[in-house]
Scaffold this motif. Sequence first.
Motif, PDB file in Angstrom:
ATOM      1  N   LEU A   1      37.851   8.611  37.075  1.00 19.77           N
ATOM      2  CA  LEU A   1      38.621   9.525  37.871  1.00 19.77           C
ATOM      3  C   LEU A   1      39.109   9.042  39.104  1.00 19.77           C
ATOM      4  O   LEU A   1      40.270   9.436  39.522  1.00 19.77           O
ATOM      5  CB  LEU A   1      37.584  10.738  38.208  1.00 19.77           C
ATOM      6  CG  LEU A   1      36.938  11.543  37.121  1.00 19.77           C
ATOM      7  CD1 LEU A   1      35.706  12.400  37.437  1.00 19.77           C
ATOM      8  CD2 LEU A   1      37.894  12.273  36.273  1.00 19.77           C
ATOM      9  N   VAL A   2      38.566   8.109  39.921  1.00 25.94           N
ATOM     10  CA  VAL A   2      38.916   7.523  40.921  1.00 25.94           C
ATOM     11  C   VAL A   2      40.255   6.877  40.681  1.00 25.94           C
ATOM     12  O   VAL A   2      41.349   7.111  41.372  1.00 25.94           O
ATOM     13  CB  VAL A   2      38.032   6.688  41.697  1.00 25.94           C
ATOM     14  CG1 VAL A   2      38.762   5.572  42.587  1.00 25.94           C
ATOM     15  CG2 VAL A   2      37.043   7.194  42.321  1.00 25.94           C
ATOM     16  N   VAL A   3      40.273   5.956  39.525  1.00 26.43           N
ATOM     17  CA  VAL A   3      41.590   5.312  39.150  1.00 26.43           C
ATOM     18  C   VAL A   3      42.823   6.134  38.737  1.00 26.43           C
ATOM     19  O   VAL A   3      43.885   6.102  39.327  1.00 26.43           O
ATOM     20  CB  VAL A   3      41.430   3.983  38.216  1.00 26.43           C
ATOM     21  CG1 VAL A   3      42.556   3.711  37.507  1.00 26.43           C
ATOM     22  CG2 VAL A   3      40.188   3.085  38.857  1.00 26.43           C
ATOM     23  N   TRP A   4      42.362   7.003  37.529  1.00 18.35           N
ATOM     24  CA  TRP A   4      43.564   7.744  37.160  1.00 18.35           C
ATOM     25  C   TRP A   4      43.992   9.049  37.770  1.00 18.35           C
ATOM     26  O   TRP A   4      45.209   9.352  37.898  1.00 18.35           O
ATOM     27  CB  TRP A   4      43.204   8.154  35.533  1.00 18.35           C
ATOM     28  CG  TRP A   4      43.128   6.866  34.837  1.00 18.35           C
ATOM     29  CD1 TRP A   4      41.981   6.414  34.116  1.00 18.35           C
ATOM     30  CD2 TRP A   4      43.961   5.988  34.528  1.00 18.35           C
ATOM     31  NE1 TRP A   4      42.327   5.355  33.283  1.00 18.35           N
ATOM     32  CE2 TRP A   4      43.396   4.830  33.714  1.00 18.35           C
ATOM     33  CE3 TRP A   4      45.267   5.486  35.256  1.00 18.35           C
ATOM     34  CZ2 TRP A   4      44.004   3.540  33.552  1.00 18.35           C
ATOM     35  CZ3 TRP A   4      45.516   4.122  34.811  1.00 18.35           C
ATOM     36  CH2 TRP A   4      45.085   3.359  34.004  1.00 18.35           C
ATOM     37  N   VAL A   5      42.995   9.899  38.366  1.00 25.02           N
ATOM     38  CA  VAL A   5      43.172  10.989  39.151  1.00 25.02           C
ATOM     39  C   VAL A   5      43.426  10.658  40.451  1.00 25.02           C
ATOM     40  O   VAL A   5      44.655  11.248  41.173  1.00 25.02           O
ATOM     41  CB  VAL A   5      41.971  12.061  38.905  1.00 25.02           C
ATOM     42  CG1 VAL A   5      42.287  13.213  39.391  1.00 25.02           C
ATOM     43  CG2 VAL A   5      41.865  12.115  37.153  1.00 25.02           C
ATOM     44  N   GLY A   6      42.702  10.335  41.173  1.00 24.53           N
ATOM     45  CA  GLY A   6      42.666  10.058  42.607  1.00 24.53           C
ATOM     46  C   GLY A   6      43.651   9.060  42.983  1.00 24.53           C
ATOM     47  O   GLY A   6      44.315   9.200  44.120  1.00 24.53           O
ATOM     48  N   TRP A   7      43.821   7.940  42.371  1.00 22.87           N
ATOM     49  CA  TRP A   7      44.771   7.014  42.892  1.00 22.87           C
ATOM     50  C   TRP A   7      46.161   6.893  42.204  1.00 22.87           C
ATOM     51  O   TRP A   7      47.100   7.091  42.451  1.00 22.87           O
ATOM     52  CB  TRP A   7      44.019   5.413  42.473  1.00 22.87           C
ATOM     53  CG  TRP A   7      44.990   4.370  43.057  1.00 22.87           C
ATOM     54  CD1 TRP A   7      44.994   3.950  44.338  1.00 22.87           C
ATOM     55  CD2 TRP A   7      45.785   3.675  42.380  1.00 22.87           C
ATOM     56  NE1 TRP A   7      45.972   2.759  44.286  1.00 22.87           N
ATOM     57  CE2 TRP A   7      46.434   2.698  43.141  1.00 22.87           C
ATOM     58  CE3 TRP A   7      46.128   3.430  40.939  1.00 22.87           C
ATOM     59  CZ2 TRP A   7      47.266   1.430  42.805  1.00 22.87           C
ATOM     60  CZ3 TRP A   7      47.091   2.510  40.503  1.00 22.87           C
ATOM     61  CH2 TRP A   7      47.688   1.744  41.295  1.00 22.87           C
ATOM     62  N   TRP A   8      46.055   6.705  40.727  1.00 29.48           N
ATOM     63  CA  TRP A   8      47.365   6.897  39.865  1.00 29.48           C
ATOM     64  C   TRP A   8      48.158   8.222  40.173  1.00 29.48           C
ATOM     65  O   TRP A   8      49.469   8.158  40.277  1.00 29.48           O
ATOM     66  CB  TRP A   8      47.129   6.472  38.440  1.00 29.48           C
ATOM     67  CG  TRP A   8      48.468   6.316  37.716  1.00 29.48           C
ATOM     68  CD1 TRP A   8      48.390   7.276  36.664  1.00 29.48           C
ATOM     69  CD2 TRP A   8      49.365   5.628  37.673  1.00 29.48           C
ATOM     70  NE1 TRP A   8      49.908   7.034  35.937  1.00 29.48           N
ATOM     71  CE2 TRP A   8      50.375   5.996  36.854  1.00 29.48           C
ATOM     72  CE3 TRP A   8      49.588   4.484  38.453  1.00 29.48           C
ATOM     73  CZ2 TRP A   8      51.563   5.406  36.447  1.00 29.48           C
ATOM     74  CZ3 TRP A   8      50.911   3.721  38.198  1.00 29.48           C
ATOM     75  CH2 TRP A   8      51.809   4.310  37.201  1.00 29.48           C
ATOM     76  N   GLY A   9      47.363   9.163  39.998  1.00 27.83           N
ATOM     77  CA  GLY A   9      47.874  10.558  40.042  1.00 27.83           C
ATOM     78  C   GLY A   9      48.206  11.106  41.496  1.00 27.83           C
ATOM     79  O   GLY A   9      49.300  11.356  41.623  1.00 27.83           O
TER      80      GLY A   9
END
Length: 450
Positions: free
Chosen positions: A111-119
């Motif tokens: 979630l941190v990488v794909w939602v919080g950071w990438w998105g």
Amino acid sequence: MLGVAWWLSAGVGRAAAHSGGLRGATRDPVAVPTWLFLLTGGGVVGVSFLLASFVTDRRLVAAIHDWARPLPTPGRVGHGLASTLGVAVLAVTFGVGILEDATGVRNLAVLVVWVGWWGGYVASTYLLGNTWPALNPFRTVAERLPTLDRPYPDRLGAWPSVAALLLLVWVEVTAPLADDARLLATALAGYTAVTLVGAVVFGPDRWFGSVDPLSRAFRLYGRLAPLGIADGRLRLRLPGSDLPDTRLDGAGDVAFVVALLFVTTYDGFVATGPWAAGVRAVAGVGVPPLAAYLAAYLVGAGLFYLAYRAAARVGRRRADTYLSVGELARRFAPSLLPIAAGYHLAHNLVSVLVLGPTFVAVAAAPLSPPPSPPQLAGLPGWFGGLEFAFVLLGHLLAVWVAHATAYELFPSRLQAVRSQYGVTAVMVCYTMLSLWIVAEPYVAPPFIAS
């Protein structure tokens, strides 16, 4: 590094592959014929070029782009807190990815990488401002290590960052990083190791200024944002107003901007029905599916770059200027950044909103996440129209930036208008392709997604 990337992408089996696989909502097809929808979108961009052509007062154009208001500037304390936060988030992401067995959206690292950071965070760099120089955990650590300060080969220019960006997105699309948290942590560790070694060899300033693709991407997106630093002071400006003054150094810088636009397009393209049908047909005659993905990736990146170079060539010929094709390509390339930003926002907004409650619930107990974390459901029907609006707004802003750039370059108003013919034609094509991808219902990419 290439060997690691190939192992990540080739030996992964079938699992949720990229950020699109996290989408918690699907999109309904548009209610009008697709051809009419695409022609309308392309026509809007073409008409916006005609309308911008009527704005011929150089003082007005300059006044729009020079408008700015000073704001309180964060001091050393704010910078230090941001740096500490960046390192802490990186450490937590790596730790949870290794220690927690939960998969998919039940794992905080995913979630941190794909939602919080990438998105979310990537969008903040072009919607608000580039805070990466303060948050960048890789640089925070690198600046505390000894450095060899080896000379960086100037002949390489920005090309290593182009290759690194393409490699990162290739791994993101083809490896199950959105499902396998330990594999995600392994990839993150590999990126950290390569970055720190590069910073030690060449020095942090040179590495993060020339090679690191994330720093370059966020620096360019920051030129689009309404908040920026000038002369050491934070200031508020109109979105995109700094882009006409952005100077790119060489062909590698141009290729990076085009690649930034292409990789988000490719990420969406492989999640469409026509691509799924095509790759299944190719696999049916014995072609390895991964080879089909790679061929489409490399050919698509090359075609995007060649199309833009051809647009610069058309602009030079129509403007009848002594400026070289390379110079025009460098000056007009920043006008593509609003297109990349608009499509990135359209491509990721639903994921961020739908999985926002999931992020909060899992972050509250990262080592014992709930078995069924909540998701936002029931987005209104009109919400899908926002995605199309973001794509169009990005293209409209791109047209205006190209117009302002042309009036900086050419003393003749006729030359300024004619120089935009090529880049406007490419923007129309990019618009129609982006709208088509956004209009297509999400389909999990076959062979690399479950």
